[in-house]
Motif scaffolding. Structure first.
Motif, PDB file in Angstrom:
ATOM      1  N   VAL A  81       0.925  -1.383  -0.023  1.00 23.80           N
ATOM      2  CA  VAL A  81       0.040  -0.017  -0.147  1.00 23.80           C
ATOM      3  C   VAL A  81       0.857   1.460   0.043  1.00 23.80           C
ATOM      4  O   VAL A  81       1.934   1.088   0.472  1.00 23.80           O
ATOM      5  N   GLY A  82       0.258   2.428  -0.494  1.00 23.79           N
ATOM      6  CA  GLY A  82       0.983   3.569  -0.578  1.00 23.79           C
ATOM      7  C   GLY A  82       1.345   3.979   0.979  1.00 23.79           C
ATOM      8  O   GLY A  82       2.186   4.728   1.235  1.00 23.79           O
ATOM      9  N   ASP A  83       0.067   3.901   1.734  1.00 20.41           N
ATOM     10  CA  ASP A  83      -0.054   4.344   3.103  1.00 20.41           C
ATOM     11  C   ASP A  83      -0.755   3.626   4.102  1.00 20.41           C
ATOM     12  O   ASP A  83      -1.741   2.740   3.469  1.00 20.41           O
ATOM     13  N   LEU A  84      -0.035   3.238   5.056  1.00 21.59           N
ATOM     14  CA  LEU A  84      -0.858   2.131   5.986  1.00 21.59           C
ATOM     15  C   LEU A  84      -2.264   2.403   6.126  1.00 21.59           C
ATOM     16  O   LEU A  84      -2.944   1.446   6.684  1.00 21.59           O
ATOM     17  N   ALA A  85      -2.723   3.630   6.173  1.00 17.89           N
ATOM     18  CA  ALA A  85      -3.945   4.221   6.401  1.00 17.89           C
ATOM     19  C   ALA A  85      -5.216   3.393   5.394  1.00 17.89           C
ATOM     20  O   ALA A  85      -6.081   3.150   5.658  1.00 17.89           O
ATOM     21  N   GLU A  86      -4.679   3.118   4.166  1.00 23.37           N
ATOM     22  CA  GLU A  86      -5.248   2.340   3.473  1.00 23.37           C
ATOM     23  C   GLU A  86      -5.661   0.958   3.715  1.00 23.37           C
ATOM     24  O   GLU A  86      -6.471   0.026   3.373  1.00 23.37           O
ATOM     25  N   SER A  87      -5.036   0.424   4.881  1.00 22.64           N
ATOM     26  CA  SER A  87      -5.138  -1.111   5.316  1.00 22.64           C
ATOM     27  C   SER A  87      -6.198  -1.150   6.040  1.00 22.64           C
ATOM     28  O   SER A  87      -6.877  -2.222   5.993  1.00 22.64           O
ATOM     29  N   VAL A  88      -6.895  -0.049   6.540  1.00 25.36           N
ATOM     30  CA  VAL A  88      -8.266  -0.129   7.016  1.00 25.36           C
ATOM     31  C   VAL A  88      -9.448  -0.504   6.362  1.00 25.36           C
ATOM     32  O   VAL A  88     -10.105  -1.651   6.717  1.00 25.36           O
ATOM     33  N   ALA A  89      -9.684  -0.007   5.236  1.00 28.36           N
ATOM     34  CA  ALA A  89     -10.436  -0.619   4.332  1.00 28.36           C
ATOM     35  C   ALA A  89     -10.178  -1.841   3.821  1.00 28.36           C
ATOM     36  O   ALA A  89     -11.212  -2.718   3.565  1.00 28.36           O
ATOM     37  N   LEU A  90      -9.048  -2.263   3.430  1.00 26.92           N
ATOM     38  CA  LEU A  90      -8.659  -3.405   3.107  1.00 26.92           C
ATOM     39  C   LEU A  90      -9.062  -4.479   4.116  1.00 26.92           C
ATOM     40  O   LEU A  90      -9.784  -5.747   3.724  1.00 26.92           O
ATOM     41  N   ALA A  91      -8.521  -4.241   5.373  1.00 24.94           N
ATOM     42  CA  ALA A  91      -8.810  -5.232   6.468  1.00 24.94           C
ATOM     43  C   ALA A  91     -10.112  -5.353   6.524  1.00 24.94           C
ATOM     44  O   ALA A  91     -10.726  -6.497   7.145  1.00 24.94           O
ATOM     45  N   ASP A  92     -11.101  -4.510   6.615  1.00 24.30           N
ATOM     46  CA  ASP A  92     -12.682  -4.503   6.716  1.00 24.30           C
ATOM     47  C   ASP A  92     -12.944  -5.461   5.594  1.00 24.30           C
ATOM     48  O   ASP A  92     -13.954  -6.162   5.913  1.00 24.30           O
ATOM     49  N   ARG A  93     -12.526  -5.167   4.458  1.00 28.76           N
ATOM     50  CA  ARG A  93     -13.131  -6.222   3.191  1.00 28.76           C
ATOM     51  C   ARG A  93     -12.580  -7.549   3.425  1.00 28.76           C
ATOM     52  O   ARG A  93     -13.351  -8.584   3.212  1.00 28.76           O
ATOM     53  N   ILE A  94     -11.381  -7.720   3.936  1.00 32.42           N
ATOM     54  CA  ILE A  94     -10.994  -9.324   4.194  1.00 32.42           C
ATOM     55  C   ILE A  94     -11.527  -9.800   5.242  1.00 32.42           C
ATOM     56  O   ILE A  94     -11.827 -10.917   5.525  1.00 32.42           O
ATOM     57  N   ALA A  95     -11.729  -8.966   6.395  1.00 30.83           N
ATOM     58  CA  ALA A  95     -12.505  -9.480   7.421  1.00 30.83           C
ATOM     59  C   ALA A  95     -11.725 -10.522   8.059  1.00 30.83           C
ATOM     60  O   ALA A  95     -12.479 -11.705   8.319  1.00 30.83           O
ATOM     61  N   ALA A  96     -10.555 -10.492   8.431  1.00 26.27           N
ATOM     62  CA  ALA A  96      -9.702 -11.578   8.884  1.00 26.27           C
ATOM     63  C   ALA A  96     -10.220 -12.304  10.339  1.00 26.27           C
ATOM     64  O   ALA A  96     -10.486 -11.502  11.140  1.00 26.27           O
ATOM     65  N   GLU A  97      -9.943 -13.461  10.343  1.00 24.18           N
ATOM     66  CA  GLU A  97     -10.055 -14.143  11.695  1.00 24.18           C
ATOM     67  C   GLU A  97      -9.155 -13.403  12.653  1.00 24.18           C
ATOM     68  O   GLU A  97      -9.497 -12.995  14.002  1.00 24.18           O
ATOM     69  N   HIS A  98      -7.818 -13.514  12.303  1.00 24.57           N
ATOM     70  CA  HIS A  98      -6.792 -12.747  13.120  1.00 24.57           C
ATOM     71  C   HIS A  98      -6.322 -11.509  12.560  1.00 24.57           C
ATOM     72  O   HIS A  98      -5.785 -11.771  11.363  1.00 24.57           O
ATOM     73  N   ALA A 135     -10.017   2.096  14.046  1.00 25.73           N
ATOM     74  CA  ALA A 135     -10.859   2.090  12.544  1.00 25.73           C
ATOM     75  C   ALA A 135     -11.092   1.033  12.173  1.00 25.73           C
ATOM     76  O   ALA A 135     -12.133   0.930  11.457  1.00 25.73           O
ATOM     77  N   VAL A 136     -10.615  -0.048  12.583  1.00 19.02           N
ATOM     78  CA  VAL A 136     -10.973  -1.343  11.784  1.00 19.02           C
ATOM     79  C   VAL A 136     -12.239  -1.834  12.293  1.00 19.02           C
ATOM     80  O   VAL A 136     -12.529  -1.811  13.618  1.00 19.02           O
ATOM     81  N   THR A 137     -13.266  -2.419  11.656  1.00 22.88           N
ATOM     82  CA  THR A 137     -14.415  -2.925  12.125  1.00 22.88           C
ATOM     83  C   THR A 137     -14.568  -4.422  11.973  1.00 22.88           C
ATOM     84  O   THR A 137     -15.334  -4.973  12.779  1.00 22.88           O
ATOM     85  N   ASN A 138     -14.262  -4.902  10.729  1.00 19.35           N
ATOM     86  CA  ASN A 138     -14.374  -6.431  10.751  1.00 19.35           C
ATOM     87  C   ASN A 138     -13.059  -7.110  10.924  1.00 19.35           C
ATOM     88  O   ASN A 138     -12.168  -7.353  10.154  1.00 19.35           O
ATOM     89  N   ALA A 139     -13.055  -7.958  11.986  1.00 14.80           N
ATOM     90  CA  ALA A 139     -11.805  -8.887  12.506  1.00 14.80           C
ATOM     91  C   ALA A 139     -12.447  -9.638  13.523  1.00 14.80           C
ATOM     92  O   ALA A 139     -13.057  -9.047  14.566  1.00 14.80           O
ATOM     93  N   GLY A 140     -11.838 -10.837  13.651  1.00 12.17           N
ATOM     94  CA  GLY A 140     -12.517 -11.697  14.726  1.00 12.17           C
ATOM     95  C   GLY A 140     -11.623 -11.555  16.046  1.00 12.17           C
ATOM     96  O   GLY A 140     -12.109 -11.292  17.325  1.00 12.17           O
ATOM     97  N   ALA A 141     -10.319 -11.306  15.928  1.00 10.58           N
ATOM     98  CA  ALA A 141      -9.364 -10.725  16.929  1.00 10.58           C
ATOM     99  C   ALA A 141      -8.347  -9.924  16.506  1.00 10.58           C
ATOM    100  O   ALA A 141      -7.647 -10.086  15.325  1.00 10.58           O
ATOM    101  N   VAL A 142      -8.005  -8.951  17.346  1.00 15.26           N
ATOM    102  CA  VAL A 142      -6.850  -7.900  16.804  1.00 15.26           C
ATOM    103  C   VAL A 142      -5.846  -7.914  17.846  1.00 15.26           C
ATOM    104  O   VAL A 142      -6.029  -8.036  18.989  1.00 15.26           O
ATOM    105  N   PHE A 143      -4.581  -7.990  17.250  1.00 13.35           N
ATOM    106  CA  PHE A 143      -3.235  -8.196  18.141  1.00 13.35           C
ATOM    107  C   PHE A 143      -2.687  -7.146  17.850  1.00 13.35           C
ATOM    108  O   PHE A 143      -2.247  -6.650  16.601  1.00 13.35           O
ATOM    109  N   LEU A 144      -2.416  -6.158  19.170  1.00 16.90           N
ATOM    110  CA  LEU A 144      -1.870  -5.010  18.828  1.00 16.90           C
ATOM    111  C   LEU A 144      -0.454  -4.949  19.202  1.00 16.90           C
ATOM    112  O   LEU A 144       0.165  -5.253  20.240  1.00 16.90           O
ATOM    113  N   GLY A 145       0.492  -4.348  18.178  1.00 18.24           N
ATOM    114  CA  GLY A 145       2.014  -3.887  18.501  1.00 18.24           C
ATOM    115  C   GLY A 145       2.870  -5.046  18.167  1.00 18.24           C
ATOM    116  O   GLY A 145       2.424  -6.316  17.754  1.00 18.24           O
ATOM    117  N   ARG A 146       3.783  -4.929  18.175  1.00 16.19           N
ATOM    118  CA  ARG A 146       5.165  -5.971  17.488  1.00 16.19           C
ATOM    119  C   ARG A 146       5.183  -7.038  18.439  1.00 16.19           C
ATOM    120  O   ARG A 146       5.815  -8.083  18.103  1.00 16.19           O
TER     121      ARG A 146
END
Lengths: 430, 430
Positions: free
Chosen positions: B311-328, B342-353
């Protein structure tokens, strides 16, 4: 003449089991036909909707448009008499107030190790609401499905409703507008479900489909499940009335018939400790049937599926009610609180003699989309949570990862998942 | 070699759609075979279980007993090394603490008219937990399914697990005991699901069945749905990692492979704004595959379903992640909070490295049973609410009924349901 059971009889358990096992629905095998319709809509989009609506609804969507216009909706609203419109508004407001209390709270906290955990609730982004045509086209059901979605924060609520021979129920359109439905399309059947699930040129797809329908609609919902979410598949309606001797038999009979008039497959059951009340209710049912416009339906339901269960003590009704797991449970007794506290399997409970189930159908505020066919043993009525989903969160820093790594790596090893172990260990040079 | 996409490319939208539409599972048509098995268990009970276990698991339940004895469970527990047992205990305790926060609160209130409304939550009375045999027999999954049921207050938790050639994973039995499972039976496949749904001489039926399984188990769950409740049908696992340039490519590669080693149909996707990181991660994946015991599985998964999206900017990842709607969803970025918000469609989110997804598989405390195949658009991970149901309540006195009667009767009339109107009117002489 309904079935009569008595818990004191020797054959009670066997007969009660038969009552529970009664098949009230003939499940039509329409899977093949529905598969073909779903495929047609996926492949041909709007063209399939136009063709199938000509065939099944005798309506020309090429001319009328697939989407129902704002002008049509305004005209429908204008055609509703003021009293009915006000009743719909009252219902909408009460449903909204009640469901607003169901909005879940996000949770975020830090545990003793410093690990952050939590849950975030978000609305389903778009929802499709199926509304049947013809006699089962109920404005109250539009409110009961759409208002919780709105309260949940669903951004786009789409309604589909067939217009057989071009006819639409103006009350349904008015209710949709009152509930905040964003788009309405005049399509029905399996083709409408397919359009909501996969989208067409005119209709953008939704993420979840709710609402009642016939065998074709139910089969289509099952088939598109996975592509989209669906709600429960609703069966015929049921009421269980628990009544002591001090009831007016006419009130109880009216409640049993209110359920029975829905559908020949509906079921009305009375549990009472009073043989006199039982006998009087049966007489009152017959009396009231004589003046009921939908008597034919109600009579068939009462005859085929109605039941009166005589118990020695109303305390017995708790265990019976839990096994019946009725969609609606009326507690028409002097003090309904102990029974209410004890019962666990019921979609909705109506406490006391002045709470007929019908209030819950319309203006109580609670939802009338409830689990049927004994599914109250494991499911709930429709609510705000059905239009939201929960995302869990975990956040660790290096210290937290170090604290949890040994156990995680031990379990990964025990499960033979080496890459799992590595994903943890590599961050800590373990 | 995974798929490479670039949001700046002209064909991105088309290729991204293809990625989303990818079929990762061959759906075996086992419906007929499963129907016969379910029928056999319904008709012949234990005898069918014994015969089918001989046939499919090569095990004689006539000799061993269908139920796994307390002595066998104790022996299994004793055979588990102390370190692994302690890890299971830690996991159990953390899962329990987290899920205790999910217990819903009853609600009861009186509105301005004096109408009492509310919701009462109760536990599903009995739950069956399916645990696969062989390599997919994970003790962690036993905890993730059984502990929330226990927290919900389920009175009877029944586990079924096949013992192919008589073999049982002692860790699975130990985990069941730790989680508070009440009964364990050594049966699997469609026959186990049928036994849980309908009961046999030995096994009392349950109200809801949860847990993962193969195509036969999934088909059986679909077939018994209605008779009992079921959980979601789990598909192959997925991870979406959003990573900025400042990541160690080896950490990210390890995370992608931890998902890929589950199943050839698993899917690992990386979104990054750094072409350098993308290239380094690909190299690291190849390097790590060389030393991975389950390399064959992981390589096939990464080759067939892996993807790297630039992606050109990681902010783009929100819309992509919502469409992918990943388990993790892993957010391996400097400040994951804005993306998480910002993300709404995800089973579980793991924050940080320092929050690899694997921590959530085992000891994070949150549930690892999560929506797959883009169903995070409309559903949530397993939790306490899946083992409870809500009953609504309404309570009116004469004054409240008088206040609501006109609107209820108006709507009943509008819907052509006269017995509904009568049920209200008769109480007020209307």
């Amino acid at each position: 003449m309904a079935i009569r059971l008595d818990t004191a009889a020797a054959d009670f358990e066997a007969r009660f089991r038969d009552l529970l096992a009664m098949k009230r629905e003939v499940s039509e095998d329409v899977d093949q036909a529905v598969r073909a319709i779903v495929r047609a809509v996926r492949e041909q989009g709007d063209a399939a909707l136009i063709e199938l609506s000509k065939k099944f609804d005798r309506v020309d969507l090429d001319k009328l448009g697939i989407r129902i216009s704002a002008a049509e909706i305004a005209a429908a609203r204008a055609s509703v008499d003021a009293e009915t419109y006000a009743a719909l508004e009252l219902a909408r407001d009460r449903i909204r107030s009640h469901h607003e209390r169901q909005r879940p709270k996000d949770d975020r906290y830090t545990d003793a190790l410093g690990v952050e955990l939590g849950s975030k609730w978000t609305a389903v982004q778009s929802v499709g609401l199926y509304v049947p045509g013809g006699t089962a086209s109920y404005p109250s059901s539009v409110l009961m499905n759409a208002v919780p979605a709105k309260v949940a924060g669903v951004g786009r609520i789409v309604m589909v409703v067939p217009s057989p021979d071009g006819k639409l129920n103006p009350l349904v359109l008015a209710a949709a507008e009152l509930a905040g439905v964003d788009e309405i399309y005049r399509i029905g059947g399996a083709q409408a479900v397919a359009a909501l699930a996969y989208g067409t040129e005119t209709i953008a797809p939704v993420a979840k489909i709710v609402g009642p329908g016939n065998a074709y609609v139910a089969a289509a919902k099952r088939q598109v499940f996975g592509q989209v979410g669906i709600d429960m598949i609703a069966g015929p309606s049921e009421v269980l009335v628990v009544a002591d001797a001090a009831n007016d038999p006419d009130w109880i009979a009216a409640d049993l018939l209110a359920q029975a008039e829905h559908d020949t497959a509906a079921q009305s059951i009375l549990i009472t400790d009073s043989p006199e009340l039982a006998a009087e209710v049966e007489k009152a049912v017959e009396r009231q049937l004589a003046t009921l416009p939908r008597a034919e339906t109600a009579r068939a339901s009462w005859r085929d599926f109605g039941a009166i269960i005589l118990v020695g003590d109303l305390a017995e009704s708790v265990a019976l009610a839990d096994r019946i797991a009725a969609e609606h449970l009326e507690l028409a007794v002097e003090d309904p609180e102990p029974l209410f506290a004890a019962v666990t399997n019921a979609g909705a409970v109506f406490l006391g003699r002045y709470t007929p189930e019908v209030i819950g159908d319309y203006v109580g505020g609670s939802n009338h989309v409830l689990p049927t066919a004994r599914s109250a043993r494991f499911s709930s009525g429709l609510g705000v949570l059905d239009f939201m989903k929960r995302t869990s969160l975990l956040k660790l820093g290096p210290d937290q990862l170090r604290a949890l790594a040994p156990a995680a790596m031990t379990l990964a090893k025990a499960e033979g998942l080496d890459a799992h172990g590595r994903s943890v260990g590599i961050r800590l040079n373990l």
